[in-house]
Design an enzyme around this catalytic site. Structure first.
Site, PDB file in Angstrom:
ATOM      1  N   ALA A 207       0.817  -1.222   0.000  1.00 60.53           N
ATOM      2  CA  ALA A 207       0.000   0.000   0.000  1.00 60.53           C
ATOM      3  C   ALA A 207       0.847   1.266   0.000  1.00 60.53           C
ATOM      4  CB  ALA A 207      -0.945  -0.006   1.202  1.00 60.53           C
ATOM      5  N   GLY A 208       2.169   1.081   0.151  1.00 63.03           N
ATOM      6  CA  GLY A 208       3.056   2.250   0.200  1.00 63.03           C
ATOM      7  C   GLY A 208       3.056   3.008  -1.126  1.00 63.03           C
TER       8      GLY A 208
ATOM      9  N   ARG B 252       9.677   7.697  -3.971  1.00 66.58           N
ATOM     10  CA  ARG B 252      11.083   7.885  -4.331  1.00 66.58           C
ATOM     11  C   ARG B 252      11.440   7.324  -5.713  1.00 66.58           C
ATOM     12  NH1 ARG B 252      14.901   5.758   0.036  1.00 66.58           N
ATOM     13  NH2 ARG B 252      13.093   4.822   1.028  1.00 66.58           N
TER      14      ARG B 252
ATOM     15  N   THR C   9       2.840  -0.820   8.990  1.00 65.22           N
ATOM     16  CA  THR C   9       2.836  -2.198   8.496  1.00 65.22           C
ATOM     17  C   THR C   9       1.903  -3.125   9.286  1.00 65.22           C
ATOM     18  OG1 THR C   9       4.945  -2.421   9.696  1.00 65.22           O
ATOM     19  CG2 THR C   9       5.074  -2.199   7.310  1.00 65.22           C
TER      20      THR C   9
ATOM     21  N   ASN D  34      13.296   0.941  -3.277  1.00 63.83           N
ATOM     22  CA  ASN D  34      12.612   2.211  -2.994  1.00 63.83           C
ATOM     23  C   ASN D  34      12.938   3.282  -4.026  1.00 63.83           C
ATOM     24  OD1 ASN D  34      11.474   1.427  -0.305  1.00 63.83           O
ATOM     25  ND2 ASN D  34      13.642   1.173   0.139  1.00 63.83           N
TER      26      ASN D  34
ATOM     27  N   TYR E 111      14.006  -8.401 -43.666  1.00 66.30           N
ATOM     28  CA  TYR E 111      12.857  -8.337 -42.759  1.00 66.30           C
ATOM     29  C   TYR E 111      11.868  -9.407 -43.171  1.00 66.30           C
ATOM     30  CZ  TYR E 111       8.499  -7.221 -40.573  1.00 66.30           C
ATOM     31  OH  TYR E 111       7.328  -7.340 -39.867  1.00 66.30           O
TER      32      TYR E 111
END
Ligand code: UD1
Ligand code: CA
Length: 452
Positions: free
Chosen positions: A17-18, A22, A88, A235, A357
């Site tokens: 849920a954080g 950053r 937490t 993070n 190709y």
């Protein structure tokens, strides 16, 4: 690998849920990929090895993309929303409906700790079943920094986890740190969580507090020690790159252990699902995107980029080849330099050796595609198919305007633009007359040098 012990069911709770601010990204943190797969999917895959009866994912409101990704990695997961995010322990309690009345083992994981291995989780569950009420995965941190510190008694018992922000100097000096991963007796967990308060610097409900609470109640707690490189939390982008590096090293080692030759392992990049059979040789500077299988004895030459490609035994790819999704490369096929293959089947022994190709195409066995051949598959609206029969020989510098079929054993002349089907064993070419002007070049140069 030891099979899971089914005497007790396991449930998983993944916290995610954080905010992940950053990362400085519009993509939710746990969806950033490592080895071509979102971090969260790595965590769910590792947890899946415990064969859990329930898997809970705790998210903040509005994280729909994250839930959708979880759906593909763990179809039976249950979603719980934590609002607001108060720590937490509070996050685990968001999944209260799942743990209330569940008496098996509860394994708590973080969505941003993607390198955790199933073996380690199994060790933790084993330690839980050996009698500990709470098992915490610790690691010796090179730089303990902001990690919670594990306070271990001389007896080996884990007496507390102290957050760095709450720790005194002596505790901060401890180097055994909390990874965040825990295995807890489900019968005890709701009560332990309910006893957690928020009288701390951040005014958050810390999951780590359940260790001291359990100790007070005479419940045994232990730490299992893992390696820092396995519990790295992501993070920031720098930590994402670090995690990618660790993951790549693992994949390289697994390839070498599986009988693959890597001349310079550090320059070969894998995806989470890359599969290389025995005696495959991979030259330096090769990138495997997701969905690649390479069969026994095949050779991937330097600077090739492959994704979504199936390569059969003894094929030779590159150098400088690009295989895109849907490339089905048969046995003994040669795909040479500066050749791109997309959504095409190239059958046994066929060769596309230079500057081509090949898209939406079937190439029959032993056909040879001349240098510089282009399948013109796209008209700006739709993709069209090219069929090249077995043993056909396409001259150099051909444009094959799809949809078009070139029959088995047929030839096309060099420089042809092939718009109409060519029957088996026929020769097709564009009858463009060559004009030659004798002495033209010499006169041209003379004229130019006079005017200078
Ligand atoms: C946590 C641990 C710390 C440990 C570190 C390891 C606590 C109190 N501390 O600290 O001991 O060393 O992890 O990386 O547990 N989350 C939620 N809801 C919340 C808060 C967090 O879902 O309200 C999730 C986050 O998305 C993340 C995980 O829990 O996946 C950890 O949260 P984070 O804030 O990163 O914890 P740390 O402060 O790093
Ligand atoms: Ca963290």
């Amino acid at each position: 690998m030891t099979p899971p012990d089914h005497t007790q069911p396991v449930s998983i709770i993944v916290l995610a849920a954080g905010e992940g601010t950053r990362m400085k990204s519009s993509l939710p943190k746990v969806l950033h990929p490592i080895g071509g797969r979102p971090m969260l999917a790595h965590v769910l895959a590792a947890a899946g090895a415990l064969e859990p009866v329930h898997t809970a994912l705790v998210l903040a409101p509005g994280m729909d993309d994250v839930a959708a990704t979880a759906q593909t990695a763990a179809p039976d997961f249950q979603l719980f929303i934590q609002k607001p995010a108060l720590g937490t322990a509070h996050a685990v309690l968001a999944a209260r409906a799942l743990i209330e009345g569940f008496t098996g083992d509860v394994v708590i994981l973080y969505g941003d700790t993607p390198l955790i291995r199933p073996e380690t989780l199994k060790d933790m569950v084993a330690a839980r079943r050996a009698g500990a009420g709470v098992v915490v995965l610790g690691f010796e941190a090179e730089d303990p920094g902001a990690y919670g510190r594990l306070v271990v008694e001389p007896s080996g018992a884990l007496s507390a986890i102290v957050e760095a922000s709450e720790a005194d100097e002596t505790t901060r000096a401890l180097t055994l740190c909390n990874s965040g991963v825990m295995a807890v007796d489900g019968a005890l967990l709701p009560d332990l969580l309910d006893a957690v308060g928020n009288e701390n610097a951040k005014q958050e409900y810390y999951l780590t507090d359940i260790v001291a609470i359990a100790n007070k109640r005479g419940i045994a707690c232990v730490a299992v020690e893992g390696q820092e490189r396995e519990v790295l939390g992501v993070n920031s982008r720098a930590e994402l790159a670090q995690a990618e590096g660790i993951f790549q090293d693992r994949m390289r080692q697994a390839a070498l252990d599986g009988g693959v030759t890597l001349a310079d392992p550090s320059s070969v990049y894998f995806s989470y699902d890359t599969e290389l059979a025995r005696d495959v040789t991979v030259a330096p500077h090769v990138v495997f995107g997701p969905g690649v299988y390479v069969g026994e004895g095949a050779l991937i030459n330097a600077f090739s980029h492959l994704e979504g490609a199936h390569i059969a035994a003894q094929a030779r790819i590159g150098p400088f080849a690009r295989l895109r999704p849907g490339a089905e490369i048969g046995e003994d096929v040669h795909i040479g330099n500066f050749v791109e293959v997309k959504k095409s089947v190239i059958e046994t022994g066929a060769k596309v050796n230079h500057l081509s190709y090949i898209g939406d195409t079937f190439v029959g066995a032993k056909a040879n595609i001349g240098a510089g051949t282009i399948t013109c598959n796209y008209d700006g609206f739709d993709k069209h198919r090219t069929h090249i029969g077995k043993g056909a020989s396409i001259g150099s510098n051909n444009s094959l305007i799809a949809p078009v079929t070139i029959g088995d054993g047929a030839y096309t002349g060099s420089g042809s633009v092939i718009r109409k089907d060519v029957a088996a064993d026929a020769l097709a070419l564009n009858d463009v007359k060559q004009k030659t002007f004798p002495r033209w070049a010499a006169k041209f140069r003379a004229r130019k040098s006079k005017s200078e």
